[in-house]
Design an enzyme around this catalytic site. Sequence first.
Site, PDB file in Angstrom:
ATOM      1  CG  PHE A  11      -1.528   1.205   1.692  1.00  0.00           C
ATOM      2  CD1 PHE A  11      -2.081   2.119   0.809  1.00  0.00           C
ATOM      3  CD2 PHE A  11      -1.548   1.494   3.064  1.00  0.00           C
ATOM      4  CE1 PHE A  11      -2.628   3.317   1.275  1.00  0.00           C
ATOM      5  CE2 PHE A  11      -2.090   2.672   3.528  1.00  0.00           C
ATOM      6  CZ  PHE A  11      -2.616   3.586   2.646  1.00  0.00           C
ATOM      7  CG  LEU A  33       4.641 -10.129  -5.030  1.00  0.00           C
ATOM      8  CD1 LEU A  33       4.308 -10.762  -6.392  1.00  0.00           C
ATOM      9  CD2 LEU A  33       4.183  -8.669  -5.033  1.00  0.00           C
ATOM     10  CB  ALA A  74       6.890  -4.351   8.048  1.00  0.00           C
ATOM     11  CE1 TYR A 141       3.959  -3.366  12.387  1.00  0.00           C
ATOM     12  CE2 TYR A 141       2.909  -1.851  13.929  1.00  0.00           C
ATOM     13  CZ  TYR A 141       3.438  -2.108  12.676  1.00  0.00           C
ATOM     14  OH  TYR A 141       3.459  -1.115  11.727  1.00  0.00           O
ATOM     15  CE  LYS A 145       7.074  -1.374  11.477  1.00  0.00           C
ATOM     16  NZ  LYS A 145       7.705  -1.272  10.166  1.00  0.00           N
ATOM     17  CB  VAL A 184     -10.895   1.338  10.464  1.00  0.00           C
ATOM     18  CG1 VAL A 184     -10.380   2.761  10.569  1.00  0.00           C
ATOM     19  CG2 VAL A 184     -12.355   1.312  10.779  1.00  0.00           C
ATOM     20  CG  PHE A 201     -14.516  -4.465  16.539  1.00  0.00           C
ATOM     21  CD1 PHE A 201     -14.993  -5.720  16.915  1.00  0.00           C
ATOM     22  CD2 PHE A 201     -14.202  -4.238  15.206  1.00  0.00           C
ATOM     23  CE1 PHE A 201     -15.131  -6.723  15.978  1.00  0.00           C
ATOM     24  CE2 PHE A 201     -14.342  -5.243  14.260  1.00  0.00           C
ATOM     25  CZ  PHE A 201     -14.808  -6.495  14.647  1.00  0.00           C
ATOM     26  NE  ARG A 265     -10.606  -4.996  16.244  1.00  0.00           N
ATOM     27  CZ  ARG A 265     -10.479  -4.866  14.930  1.00  0.00           C
ATOM     28  NH1 ARG A 265     -10.587  -5.901  14.147  1.00  0.00           N
ATOM     29  NH2 ARG A 265     -10.238  -3.695  14.397  1.00  0.00           N
ATOM     30  N   GLY A 267      -7.032  -5.314  23.955  1.00  0.00           N
ATOM     31  CA  GLY A 267      -5.744  -4.630  23.806  1.00  0.00           C
ATOM     32  C   GLY A 267      -5.799  -3.383  22.936  1.00  0.00           C
TER      33      GLY A 267
END
Length: 311
Positions: A11, A33, A74, A141, A145, A184, A201, A265, A267
Amino acid sequence: MRILVTGGAGFIGSNIVDAYIDAGHEVAVIDNLSNGKEENLNPKARFYKIDIRSPEIDLVFAKEKPDILNHHAAQIDVRKSVNDPIYDAGVNVTGMIGLLQSSIKHVVKKVIFASSGGAIYGEPKVLPADEDTPLDPLAPYAASKVAGEYYLKCFGNLHGLKHTTLRYGNVYGPRQDPFGEAGVIAIFCNAMHGNKEVKIFGTGEQLRDYVYVGDVVRANVLALGRGDNEEVNIGTGIGTSVNELYARLKDIIGYQKDAVYHPPRQGELEKTYLANAKANEVLGWEPLVDIQRGLELTAEFFREKLVREKV
Ligand SMILES: NC(=O)c1ccc[n+]([C@@H]2O[C@H](COP(=O)([O-])OP(=O)(O)OC[C@H]3O[C@@H](n4cnc5c(N)ncnc54)[C@H](O)[C@@H]3O)[C@@H](O)[C@H]2O)c1
């Protein structure tokens, strides 16, 4: 300049590749990919379908001799990072170290790194969060980073490799994956255009900094010549709720149904958005596309995409 973009079929990476090529740079892309798409690839960029964890990447550096490494490949799924932190670190930490080693060996001048201002500060106590906000990675994640940022500093100290780290807010716009767990806006656009149920959520009042991909691309263009050895937030300074996104998109797309609310959701952060004064100071960057215009552009992209897919 000669620029190697990892994740250049994804993206954000593919939008950056297009801008670099339009500006006259020589661009090569590495992407396995796993999430990126061939249709995103700019035909003027040389493409290497390789995993960043593979030793073959060194051959690409040898052949391409890039001046700049722009690192966007990533593992981006926060929930996947919780379920499989070893895989996450394999791509985001070990994979990145391999790229940095090749960068040193092949005398890359600078690395531009996509970090996450939306993740590494956790739930900031002071908003908007500036770059001095204590790092509080709540998911693997985010930890990966943070590790990437520290490896860049470390390789700078050891070998003189320069970097600019761009700490993005929630990036949105054309080409975002509408089927992932994040994104989102892409998910809402796709659901609304298809007249499907829109799920929210929690209360929908959680605040995030939604920054348009065109603005993020401009930061990557500016970072070619500025912002050496800096960590810079790339965000709008404004927190927008999911309910507000829903209401604006409903209006733009002409969607008739009500959103369906689901339990929060686990966390999920309550509020985070980013101060952007440093980006202005060190890169001369400011966001140019406000949320309404950005949503209109994104909704139009997904409308055209659905039409193309139906033909
Ligand atoms: N989208 C956001 O809101 C956001 C926010 C902060 C930071 N970022 C960072 O920006 C970068 C790009 O994110 P995106 O949203 O465009 O995601 P994306 O999934 O569209 O792009 C990532 C690309 O990396 C490729 N890739 C993944 N693993 C790879 C591997 N092992 N070897 C080679 N290629 C691999 C994927 O195929 C994909 O094309 C990522 O580093 C992400 O962490 C994104």
